[in-house]
Each structure stands twice: as C-alpha cells, then as structure tokens.
Design a protein around this motif. Sequence first.
Motif, short mmCIF file in Angstrom:
data_model
loop_
_atom_site.label_atom_id
_atom_site.label_comp_id
_atom_site.label_asym_id
_atom_site.label_seq_id
_atom_site.Cartn_x
_atom_site.Cartn_y
_atom_site.Cartn_z
N VAL A 1 46.05 37.35 38.97
CA VAL A 1 47.44 37.16 38.53
C VAL A 1 48.32 36.90 39.74
O VAL A 1 49.12 35.95 39.78
N GLY A 2 48.16 37.74 40.77
CA GLY A 2 48.93 37.56 41.99
C GLY A 2 48.63 36.24 42.66
O GLY A 2 49.53 35.56 43.17
N HIS A 3 47.37 35.87 42.67
CA HIS A 3 46.95 34.59 43.26
C HIS A 3 47.67 33.44 42.57
O HIS A 3 48.25 32.57 43.23
N GLY A 4 47.66 33.46 41.26
CA GLY A 4 48.33 32.39 40.49
C GLY A 4 49.82 32.35 40.73
O GLY A 4 50.41 31.27 40.89
N ILE A 5 50.45 33.52 40.76
CA ILE A 5 51.90 33.57 41.00
C ILE A 5 52.24 33.04 42.38
O ILE A 5 53.18 32.25 42.55
N LEU A 6 51.48 33.45 43.39
CA LEU A 6 51.74 32.98 44.75
C LEU A 6 51.56 31.47 44.87
O LEU A 6 52.37 30.79 45.51
N VAL A 7 50.52 30.94 44.25
CA VAL A 7 50.30 29.49 44.30
C VAL A 7 51.43 28.75 43.58
O VAL A 7 51.92 27.72 44.06
N LEU A 8 51.88 29.27 42.45
CA LEU A 8 53.00 28.66 41.73
C LEU A 8 54.28 28.67 42.56
O LEU A 8 55.02 27.68 42.59
N HIS B 1 43.10 41.27 49.53
CA HIS B 1 42.72 41.37 48.12
C HIS B 1 43.41 42.57 47.46
O HIS B 1 44.01 42.45 46.38
N ASP B 2 43.32 43.72 48.12
CA ASP B 2 43.90 44.95 47.55
C ASP B 2 45.43 44.88 47.48
O ASP B 2 46.03 45.36 46.51
N TRP B 3 46.06 44.26 48.49
CA TRP B 3 47.52 44.14 48.46
C TRP B 3 47.96 43.28 47.29
O TRP B 3 48.89 43.63 46.56
N ILE B 4 47.28 42.14 47.09
CA ILE B 4 47.64 41.24 45.99
C ILE B 4 47.40 41.94 44.65
O ILE B 4 48.25 41.89 43.75
N ALA B 5 46.27 42.62 44.52
CA ALA B 5 45.96 43.33 43.28
C ALA B 5 46.97 44.45 43.02
O ALA B 5 47.44 44.63 41.89
N GLY B 6 47.32 45.19 44.06
CA GLY B 6 48.27 46.28 43.91
C GLY B 6 49.68 45.80 43.61
O GLY B 6 50.41 46.43 42.84
N THR B 7 50.06 44.69 44.19
CA THR B 7 51.41 44.17 44.00
C THR B 7 51.60 43.52 42.63
O THR B 7 52.64 43.69 42.00
N PHE B 8 50.57 42.81 42.16
CA PHE B 8 50.72 42.03 40.93
C PHE B 8 49.92 42.58 39.75
O PHE B 8 49.93 41.98 38.68
N GLY B 9 49.20 43.66 39.94
CA GLY B 9 48.42 44.25 38.85
C GLY B 9 46.97 43.77 38.82
O GLY B 9 46.09 44.51 38.40
N HIS B 10 46.72 42.56 39.23
CA HIS B 10 45.37 42.02 39.30
C HIS B 10 45.39 40.91 40.35
O HIS B 10 46.36 40.14 40.43
N HIS B 11 44.32 40.80 41.11
CA HIS B 11 44.33 39.83 42.20
C HIS B 11 44.44 38.39 41.73
O HIS B 11 45.07 37.56 42.38
#
Length: 106
Positions: A47-54, A35-45
Amino acid sequence: MPGSKWVYGSIIGYFIAALFNAILVVLKESNESVHDWIAGTFGHHWVGHGILVLIVFIIFTLIGSAVGGGENLSENKANTLILVAVAATIISVLIIGGFMIMHFFS
C-alpha cells in the motif's frame, strides 16, 4: 493538440515513477528497515509502495507539464515521448529482474 503539455508531463511523470518504483522494490527487498518503515507508516508495504509511486508520478507530471509548454505535439515529438515511455519500462524491468536474478542465485 490541445492538452499536449499534459501528455508531455505525464510521460515525464511515468518515466520518473517507473524508475522510482523499480528502485523502491530493490530497496524494500534489500533493506529491512525501509520495508518495515513503509509497512509501519502505511499499514502494508505494498500500500505504501503504491502511494509513494503515485505521489512521485503526480509531482513529476505537474513539473513536466509546466516545463513542457503548450506547443502542439509534432509527430516526431510524439514518437520521442513513446520511446521515452518504452525505455522507462525496459529499464525498470531490467532493474527489478536483474536484482531478483542476483538475489535468487546468491
């Protein structure tokens, strides 16, 4: 049907992305470092979740369209692809719902 390889590819992409999405929800909820890695990498978990799924959807759509060939979609093949999409949705709901039920009752 023109473009049938893209129809096939997008169903494959959706199937894999839907399952990836469900697994990522479980991972983020059960592993704080993910959770923290995705939030830190993409600004919010989320946002990162959506980008990774896309990204997963695009990659597997391209792979699926290359494998699917250019043949016309028969009615049977189209019905099978519809069932694949429905199955991906049901499996994803069961993964997320099952995890959440177990999480809230534990």
